[in-house]
Design a protein around this motif. Structure first.
Motif, PDB file in Angstrom:
ATOM      1  N   GLU A  19      12.752  -2.268  -6.622  1.00 54.84           N
ATOM      2  CA  GLU A  19      12.249  -1.004  -7.149  1.00 54.84           C
ATOM      3  C   GLU A  19      11.017  -1.315  -8.005  1.00 54.84           C
ATOM      4  O   GLU A  19      11.103  -1.551  -9.191  1.00 54.84           O
ATOM      5  N   ARG A  20       9.886  -1.335  -7.365  1.00 55.06           N
ATOM      6  CA  ARG A  20       8.653  -1.684  -8.043  1.00 55.06           C
ATOM      7  C   ARG A  20       7.760  -0.449  -8.145  1.00 55.06           C
ATOM      8  O   ARG A  20       7.562   0.270  -7.167  1.00 55.06           O
ATOM      9  N   GLN A  21       7.248  -0.208  -9.322  1.00 53.19           N
ATOM     10  CA  GLN A  21       6.278   0.866  -9.502  1.00 53.19           C
ATOM     11  C   GLN A  21       4.885   0.329  -9.191  1.00 53.19           C
ATOM     12  O   GLN A  21       4.361  -0.511  -9.920  1.00 53.19           O
ATOM     13  N   GLU A  22       4.329   0.807  -8.115  1.00 56.15           N
ATOM     14  CA  GLU A  22       3.035   0.297  -7.689  1.00 56.15           C
ATOM     15  C   GLU A  22       1.932   0.791  -8.630  1.00 56.15           C
ATOM     16  O   GLU A  22       1.943   1.946  -9.055  1.00 56.15           O
ATOM     17  N   ARG A  72       0.199  -3.915  -4.842  1.00 57.11           N
ATOM     18  CA  ARG A  72       0.373  -2.663  -4.106  1.00 57.11           C
ATOM     19  C   ARG A  72       0.683  -3.022  -2.657  1.00 57.11           C
ATOM     20  O   ARG A  72      -0.070  -3.769  -2.022  1.00 57.11           O
TER      21      ARG A  72
END
Length: 363
Positions: A32-35, A80
């Motif tokens: 769960e990575r916030q780009e 990203r």
């Protein structure tokens, strides 16, 4: 990675903070990575004669450096998914490596795929405000005349000294190839481990003084917090030994024979870092034992004082109990000086007991 991602803190009713748990990362779960909204690409293109530093606006601008005759270091800040996949596709980086680059909480590792060397490490950063060890995952890919580094947060970068060396004409890195640049990046990450451990060592010394002066529940909380930091440190440092060993055993043509001795030096450093981390962990166990011993010692002192007070009050209790019985005939019951005699005994006997206890060295 923020400290909250591996440590959750709770406040108890007494107002001090204690550590609750260290989260274990499950590699089978989707990350769960916030780009980031944008990524920053910096290129350092150099040879023995000149060095150029550029900030690229778009991902395709770094594509020409694949076939550059000079050594190119492409540093990418911000991960990203679409951009990383495009870069990996153009530079021939295997999809498995691209997956590792985009992953979260990976164990340090190295791979050799498609003729490229891939190394994943954890950069450690000591947060002075929170007194915690923070982790940033960095991925480094070595190719023919190029090195690509992927990281999330440029603020925790440890490579500024390397950038300055690249600008200096005649420096060792300017005279060497991409494999030496690859070594330099890893070496700076490993050397930074010692700076973080030095900060933790200072905290251990301060904590030891606090335990000796006063051992309370807040001190125990600090011990538990520091133990969690040592776990994070150990998890980040311990696997790096296998990573460097894998590079040394690799038969890749990308690593020149003259560069192998530098990787052996890094291997010696990481072995030393592992031993130091083990020593710190042993010191934390010693501090915990010291805390428990001090608490027990204070409890024994309290119990001794209470026992002495109880013994000194025992004669008065016995005398008062005897003369307080409801018998018709009690010696000196109707004596004019009976009360003063009883009170005198209640005072003289404890004083005599204090004298005896002092001579025996009981307090």
């Amino acid at each position: 990675m923020k400290p909250a991602k591996y440590i959750s803190l709770i406040k108890n009713p007494f107002g001090f903070i204690t550590t609750k748990r260290v989260l274990n990362v499950n590699p089978t779960l989707a990350p769960e990575r916030q780009e980031p909204e944008e990524i920053k690409i910096f290129v350092y293109d150099y040879n023995a004669e000149e060095a150029k530093e550029k900030e690229l606006k778009k991902v395709p601008d770094c594509y020409p450096y694949l076939d550059s005759s000079r050594v190119s270091w492409i540093n990418i800040d911000g991960l990203r998914k679409t951009d990383i996949e495009n870069i990996c596709n153009h530079f021939g980086i295997h999809p498995l490596i691209a997956e590792d680059i985009l992953s979260i909480g990976q164990r340090p590792k190295m791979d050799e795929l498609n003729g490229l060397l891939f190394c994943l490490l954890n950069m450690l950063y000591f947060n002075e405000e929170d007194n915690t060890v923070e982790i940033e995952q960095i991925s480094i890919v070595l190719g023919n005349n190029f090195v690509i580094s992927f990281q999330e947060d440029a603020a925790k970068d440890v490579f500024n000294p390397l950038r300055e060396k690249i600008k200096v004409a005649g420096s060792k890195i300017r005279q060497s190839g991409a494999d030496y640049l690859f070594y330099s990046l890893i070496d700076m990450i490993v050397d930074n481990y010692f700076l973080v451990m030095e900060k933790l060592g200072e905290r251990i010394e301060t904590l030891e003084e606090d335990i000796i002066r006063r051992a309370d529940t807040r001190t125990l909380t600090k011990i538990n917090m520091l133990r969690k930091e040592m776990i994070v440190l150990k998890r980040s440092i311990s696997p790096v030994r296998e990573v460097i060993n894998g590079i040394l055993r690799s038969e890749s043509n990308l690593i020149e024979e003259k560069t192998e001795k530098y990787f052996k030096d890094v291997y010696d450093h990481i072995v030393q870092a592992n031993e130091l981390a083990e020593n710190y962990r042993d010191m934390m166990m010693t501090l915990q034992d010291l805390y428990l011993n001090n608490v027990n010692l204070k409890m024994n002192e309290v119990m001794k004082v209470m026992a002495v007070v109880t013994c000194l009050l025992a004669p008065a209790t016995v005398i008062g109990g005897i003369f307080g019985m409801n018998f018709t005939r009690i010696p000196w019951l109707h004596n004019d000086y009976g009360f003063f005699i009883a009170v005198g005994l209640m005072l003289v006997v404890p004083v005599w007991m204090v004298f005896v206890f002092k001579r025996k060295g009981w307090f």
